[in-house]
Design an enzyme around this catalytic site. Structure first.
Site: not given
Ligand code: UDX
Length: 434
Positions: A156, A205, A251, A261, A321
């Site tokens: 997203e 997936k 990280l 997701c 996010k």
């Molecule tokens: C995710 C996957 O990346 C994507 O490939 C899948 O199809 C759907 O789920 P999304 O949920 O949109 O996408 O968000 P993403 O940007 O991946 O972040 C997920 C969560 O992890 C967020 O809450 C973000 O804040 C957290 N996050 C991400 C961390 O806490 N630390 C990080 O280093 C990266």
């Protein structure tokens, strides 16, 4: 140009349909929600996704993209039908397939010619076979079709870019000819295309999302140790990331992962594993660490403020996010509920998610901007790393707060600088300097 129908106009369906139209295909999006379809016809997006509105308008105007509530109309000329409906979490952690089931039944009832049915929704391993079974059972007369699994990896906030520049396209089917046909739709993207069997594609997936969630919980566990041992997790992550086998992405330590997701998919995979006699101990730990990250914010606040009863806590960021209005499983929501159960008063602001806030939160004073949140607050919690929070005037913030306490759940500020400005500052895993 191929003719494509997409079932479901949520994040995945609408992005997929619109991007296929933009690649030159003829796309009809079908959804049973009349209000959503009406809005889309008027150019109003049901979700916030950067760049999507313009792309929908442009392709609708060029008559490559249309919207309907009728499966008959949507499937009339389609060669491919993509299922992109929601798979919410069931009460036991399993994926709830009611929308996939009804999409498969409706496709079966409406199809008049051979079709390739492509599943994009994240579904338990084995769902492709189940969909084929439903379609076979609900067809009024036998018409040939194939089922292909084509999991999405869209984030997203950057969904269009992710669609147009994928790391890979995964296709799974028992019918390699059908998978090859779906591969043709993506050829112009010049991404690696992997063709495998249905169940393996479905597992790719889940395994990908579970691995990314594991990385986040891993760095969060290291962050907790950094705090106890006087190290800085931000620097640790940079140092680790230079190793090509590790890489620098995903990280960022903080208050953990949320969204539609990761939490749901890790739960669903753990559930599937348990049902099949496996013991998903790593996945359980990943979820447990993620829950603990939220609680750490409460501990840090208690450590600084003592009791939280009647304290005014400002929360900056409500979306799970940045660059989305989505508050599903957002850490901010859980943190606010925990704070409210301790008797704290909450003021909050998010640049985009305010419209969704009343659906998730009660008794929260919703503010116009970050400075209004800070007005009279005993502490601020940074819950989402929106860019605008990185560029706030910190002295102005401090001036209006009752106590200069900041719990930075996303490590967007520099601990040394915050200390120099006179804040009582706590990051996540920043033992050195905070
Ligand atoms: C995710 C996957 O990346 C994507 O490939 C899948 O199809 C759907 O789920 P999304 O949920 O949109 O996408 O968000 P993403 O940007 O991946 O972040 C997920 C969560 O992890 C967020 O809450 C973000 O804040 C957290 N996050 C991400 C961390 O806490 N630390 C990080 O280093 C990266």
């Amino acid at each position: 140009m191929r003719r494509i129908s997409v079932i479901g106009v949520g994040y995945v369906g609408l992005t997929t349909g619109t991007c296929f139209a933009d690649l030159g295909h003829q796309v009809t999006c079908v959804d049973v929600d009349e209000a959503k379809i009406e809005k889309l016809r008027a150019g109003i997006m049901p979700i916030y996704e950067p760049g999507l509105e313009e792309m929908v308008r442009r392709n609708a105007h060029a008559a490559r993209l249309s919207f309907t509530t009728s499966y008959q109309e949507g499937l009339a000329e389609a060669e491919f039908v993509f299922i992109a409906v929601g798979t919410p979490q069931g009460s036991g952690g399993e994926a709830d397939l009611k929308y996939v089931r009804s999409a498969a039944q409706s496709i079966a009832a409406a199809m008049t010619h051979p079709l390739i049915i492509v599943n994009k929704s994240t579904v338990p391993i084995g769902t492709g076979d189940w969909v084929a079974d439903i379609v076979r059972r609900y067809q009024p007369r036998p018409i040939p079709f194939s089922v292909v699994s084509n999991p999405e990896f869209l984030r997203e906030g950057s969904a269009i870019n992710d669609f147009m520049h994928p790391d890979r396209i995964v296709l799974g089917s028992l019918d390699p000819e059908a998978a090859a046909q779906v591969a043709q739709l993506y050829l112009s993207l010049r991404a690696p295309i992997m063709i495998t069997d249905l169940r393996t594609a479905e597992m790719i997936k889940y395994a990908s999302n579970a691995f990314l969630a594991t990385r986040i919980s891993f760095i969060n566990e290291i962050a907790t140790m950094c705090e106890a041992l006087g190290a800085d997790v931000k620097e640790v992550a940079i140092g680790m990331g230079y190793d090509k086998r590790i890489g620098p992405d995903f990280l960022d330590a903080g208050i953990g992962f949320g969204g539609s997701c990761f939490p749901k998919d890790v739960q669903a995979l753990a559930h599937m594993a348990a049902v099949h006699g496996c013991h998903p101990q790593l996945l359980r730990a990943v979820l447990e660490i993620n829950r603990d990250q939220r609680r750490q914010v409460i501990h840090k606040l208690r450590e600084v403020l003592g009791t939280l009863h009647d304290q005014v806590i400002g929360v900056l960021g409500l979306a799970f996010k940045p660059n989305t209005d989505d508050m599903r499983e957002a850490p901010a929501v859980e943190i606010i509920h925990l704070l409210q159960s301790e008797g704290a008063h909450i003021r909050a602001y998010d640049p985009v998610a305010m419209v969704n806030a009343p659906l998730y939160l009660q008794d929260v004073t919703l503010c116009e901007n970050a400075y209004e949140v800070a007005q009279g607050a005993d502490a601020l919690v940074i819950a989402t790393e929106w860019n605008e929070f990185k560029h706030l005037s910190l002295p102005r913030l401090k001036e209006v707060m009752r106590k200069p306490v900041i719990i930075d759940g996303r490590n967007i500020y520099d601990p040394e600088q915050m200390k120099a400005l006179g804040f009582i500052y706590r990051g996540m895993g920043r033992g050195y300097g905070s």
